[in-house]
Design a protein around this motif. Structure first.
Motif, short mmCIF file in Angstrom:
data_model
loop_
_atom_site.label_atom_id
_atom_site.label_comp_id
_atom_site.label_asym_id
_atom_site.label_seq_id
_atom_site.Cartn_x
_atom_site.Cartn_y
_atom_site.Cartn_z
N ILE A 124 26.11 -30.76 20.46
CA ILE A 124 26.37 -31.20 21.83
C ILE A 124 25.23 -30.67 22.70
CG2 ILE A 124 27.91 -31.03 23.81
CD1 ILE A 124 30.21 -30.57 21.82
N TYR A 125 24.61 -31.56 23.46
CA TYR A 125 23.51 -31.20 24.34
C TYR A 125 23.80 -31.68 25.76
CZ TYR A 125 20.43 -30.05 20.43
OH TYR A 125 19.87 -29.47 19.33
N GLY A 126 23.23 -31.01 26.71
CA GLY A 126 23.24 -31.45 28.09
C GLY A 126 21.81 -31.76 28.50
N ILE A 127 21.65 -32.71 29.39
CA ILE A 127 20.32 -33.07 29.90
C ILE A 127 20.32 -32.73 31.37
CG2 ILE A 127 18.66 -34.93 30.24
CD1 ILE A 127 19.92 -36.32 27.81
N ILE A 128 19.44 -31.81 31.76
CA ILE A 128 19.37 -31.39 33.15
C ILE A 128 17.94 -31.59 33.66
CG2 ILE A 128 21.25 -29.74 32.92
CD1 ILE A 128 19.14 -27.51 32.81
N GLY A 129 17.81 -31.71 34.96
CA GLY A 129 16.50 -31.85 35.56
C GLY A 129 16.62 -32.30 37.00
N THR B 98 17.38 -42.62 32.68
CA THR B 98 16.55 -43.57 31.94
C THR B 98 16.55 -43.23 30.46
OG1 THR B 98 15.15 -43.94 33.87
CG2 THR B 98 14.23 -44.55 31.74
N LEU B 99 16.47 -41.95 30.12
CA LEU B 99 16.52 -41.53 28.72
C LEU B 99 17.84 -41.96 28.08
CD1 LEU B 99 15.55 -40.00 26.22
CD2 LEU B 99 16.44 -37.90 27.27
N LEU B 100 18.95 -41.67 28.75
CA LEU B 100 20.25 -42.04 28.19
C LEU B 100 20.42 -43.56 28.10
CD1 LEU B 100 22.51 -39.39 29.92
CD2 LEU B 100 21.70 -39.43 27.56
N ARG B 101 19.92 -44.29 29.10
CA ARG B 101 20.02 -45.75 29.06
C ARG B 101 19.17 -46.33 27.93
NH1 ARG B 101 22.17 -48.55 33.16
NH2 ARG B 101 20.63 -50.23 32.97
#
Length: 75
Positions: free
Chosen positions: A32-37, A45-48
Motif C-alpha cells: 500500500i502506497y500513498g502519493i503526496i506532493g 495525472t499519474l493515477l489517471r
C-alpha cells in the motif's frame, strides 16, 4: 502488481505542459502506497495514466500481468 516504466505525459496545446517525466514505480502485490506532493505536481495525472483514463505520451504500464499497448507520440 503495478509496474510503471519511464512514464511521461505531455498535454499538447498552444503551450505544451509536461505533467510527468520519466516516472518509474513498482508496487508489489499486497503493498500500500500513498502519493503526496504539491498542488500541480502530477499526482492525479499519474493515477489517471495507471487507470488508463489518460493516455501516456511515453512509457509502459503493467498491472498484474496486463501490459499497456506501446505509446505513440501524438502531433
Amino acid at each position: 502488481m503495478i509496474q510503471v516504466t519511464n512514464l511521461t505525459k505531455v498535454f499538447r496545446g498552444e503551450t505544451d505542459v509536461t505533467a510527468l517525466t520519466g516516472i518509474n514505480l513498482n508496487v508489489d502485490d499486497g503493498d500500500i502506497y500513498g502519493i503526496i506532493g504539491m498542488s500541480g505536481a502530477g499526482k492525479s495525472t499519474l493515477l489517471r495514466c495507471i487507470a488508463l483514463l489518460e493516455t501516456p505520451t511515453q512509457g509502459r504500464i503493467e498491472v498484474t500481468g496486463w501490459t499497456s499497448p506501446p505509446c505513440r507520440e501524438r502531433t
